[in-house]
Design a protein around this motif. Structure first.
Motif, PDB file in Angstrom:
ATOM      1  N   TYR A  49     -13.079  -3.910  -0.957  1.00 36.48           N
ATOM      2  CA  TYR A  49     -13.666  -2.992   0.017  1.00 36.48           C
ATOM      3  C   TYR A  49     -12.648  -1.969   0.492  1.00 36.48           C
ATOM      4  N   PHE A  50     -11.391  -2.385   0.588  1.00 40.15           N
ATOM      5  CA  PHE A  50     -10.315  -1.475   1.000  1.00 40.15           C
ATOM      6  C   PHE A  50     -10.209  -0.309   0.025  1.00 40.15           C
ATOM      7  N   ALA A  58      -9.150   2.175   6.544  1.00 38.62           N
ATOM      8  CA  ALA A  58      -9.251   0.864   5.904  1.00 38.62           C
ATOM      9  C   ALA A  58      -8.314  -0.147   6.563  1.00 38.62           C
ATOM     10  N   SER A  59      -7.115   0.294   6.939  1.00 44.95           N
ATOM     11  CA  SER A  59      -6.183  -0.616   7.608  1.00 44.95           C
ATOM     12  C   SER A  59      -6.715  -1.042   8.974  1.00 44.95           C
ATOM     13  N   LEU A  94      -8.947  -3.913   8.476  1.00 44.16           N
ATOM     14  CA  LEU A  94      -8.180  -5.142   8.247  1.00 44.16           C
ATOM     15  C   LEU A  94      -7.647  -5.700   9.562  1.00 44.16           C
ATOM     16  N   THR A 152      -0.340   0.585   6.806  1.00 48.93           N
ATOM     17  CA  THR A 152      -1.291   0.069   5.818  1.00 48.93           C
ATOM     18  C   THR A 152      -0.724  -1.129   5.075  1.00 48.93           C
ATOM     19  N   ILE A 197      -2.152  -5.024   5.192  1.00 47.12           N
ATOM     20  CA  ILE A 197      -2.509  -5.780   3.992  1.00 47.12           C
ATOM     21  C   ILE A 197      -1.780  -7.121   3.967  1.00 47.12           C
ATOM     22  N   MET A 237      -6.728   5.475   4.067  1.00 45.92           N
ATOM     23  CA  MET A 237      -5.834   4.329   4.225  1.00 45.92           C
ATOM     24  C   MET A 237      -5.784   3.872   5.675  1.00 45.92           C
ATOM     25  N   ASP A 275      -3.210  -9.411   6.654  1.00 45.97           N
ATOM     26  CA  ASP A 275      -4.536  -9.868   6.240  1.00 45.97           C
ATOM     27  C   ASP A 275      -4.423 -10.955   5.176  1.00 45.97           C
ATOM     28  N   VAL A 322     -11.113   3.690   0.707  1.00 42.43           N
ATOM     29  CA  VAL A 322     -10.085   4.730   0.533  1.00 42.43           C
ATOM     30  C   VAL A 322     -10.545   5.767  -0.490  1.00 42.43           C
ATOM     31  N   ASP A 327     -11.470  -8.403   0.399  1.00 47.69           N
ATOM     32  CA  ASP A 327     -11.032  -7.380   1.358  1.00 47.69           C
ATOM     33  C   ASP A 327     -10.400  -6.193   0.642  1.00 47.69           C
ATOM     34  N   MET A 328      -9.598  -6.483  -0.375  1.00 46.70           N
ATOM     35  CA  MET A 328      -8.946  -5.406  -1.116  1.00 46.70           C
ATOM     36  C   MET A 328      -9.954  -4.575  -1.908  1.00 46.70           C
TER      37      MET A 328
END
Length: 279
Positions: A59-60, A106-107, A110, A38, A42, A103, A45, A64, A56-57
């Protein structure tokens, strides 16, 4: 030896890398490795999507949090009960597994976004055009239609900027109708264009400027070696990791250092060559 930047690598190298990192990441269960994956996703990205990084963060974190909260609703296993009534049982194990799985999910998003930045339509056509031409065309069109719909949506918003609508449901309904109509018209125009050019009637060749060079071979060998190390670690040590009914307390061993370094090296591979042109 001249080493090209990661985005300028041969399509086979790019496809092999993203296939490896996505498959190896998505099968993991060990929370230490998922945290490493993860963090790496990040960082990569941020390197490739600096302009949209904060979005992006956002939505991340939302994804999560959503998975963490909803997982105990569907999975009521675990020994450490935090809350219980006649309808639901919330356990510590379910919350932690929801956090870890969120996590990981979400990763993955990304990684797919970074892949979209590095692999273009021409790469897809080159990779699948001769082997699976229909599949390559469908994938290429799918990537293209997403960008077209996104740009068209921005045009619709700009056109309606000075025409406020009190009923949001009606507004978004009209937007969806316009976008669907636009998608059908674009697809029809493309189909007519392809038919007029004789697509599918005879075997076709694709023009490309890609050539597999020594630095591409070196990159591919590094990706294969790191991927094999990661798979060895998974099947040999991390495959049976569990969260229910109790979370497994993992005891570090000396061999773990090798696997962890391999995972980090594979995940950070695009950063090694991100801005480099020559060595």
């Amino acid at each position: 030896m001249v080493i090209k930047s990661f985005k300028e690598s041969h399509p086979i190298v790019l496809f092999s890398y993203f296939l490896s990192i996505i498959v190896i990441s998505i099968i993991q269960r060990n929370y230490y490795l998922i945290v490493l994956i993860t963090i790496s996703a990040i960082i990569v990205d941020y390197f490739y999507n600096k302009r949209d990084f904060l979005k992006d963060m956002k939505y991340f974190l939302v994804l999560v949090l959503l998975v963490t909260i909803t997982n105990p609703i569907f999975v009521m296993e675990g020994k450490d009960i935090i809350y219980q009534n006649s309808f639901i049982t919330v356990t510590r194990q379910a919350l932690i597994y929801g956090l870890v799985f969120g996590m990981l999910l979400a990763s993955m998003l990304l990684w797919f976004k970074v892949m979209k930045r590095c692999i273009s339509d021409s790469h897809i056509v080159y990779l699948f055009g001769s082997i699976l031409p229909t599949l390559g065309l469908v994938i290429s069109m799918s990537f293209n239609i997403i960008n077209k719909l996104k740009n068209q949506y921005q045009k619709i918003k700009e056109a309606n900027y000075h025409m406020p609508c009190k009923n949001k449901f009606v507004y978004y309904r009209n937007v969806i109708v316009i976008l669907v109509t636009y998608a059908f018209e674009s697809s029809l125009d493309m189909m007519n264009s392809m038919i007029s050019r004789g697509y599918g009637k005879t075997k076709r060749t694709n023009f490309h400027l890609y050539s597999f060079k020594k630095d591409d071979l070196l990159k591919l060998l590094i990706i294969i070696i790191l991927s094999l190390l990661c798979l060895w670690g998974y099947f040999g040590y991390y495959q049976s990791f569990y969260y229910y009914p109790m979370i497994q307390v993992y005891q570090f061993k000396l061999i773990d250092i090798v696997f962890f370094i391999a995972y980090v090296a594979l995940a950070a591979f695009p950063l090694w060559l991100g801005g480099k042109k020559n060595v």
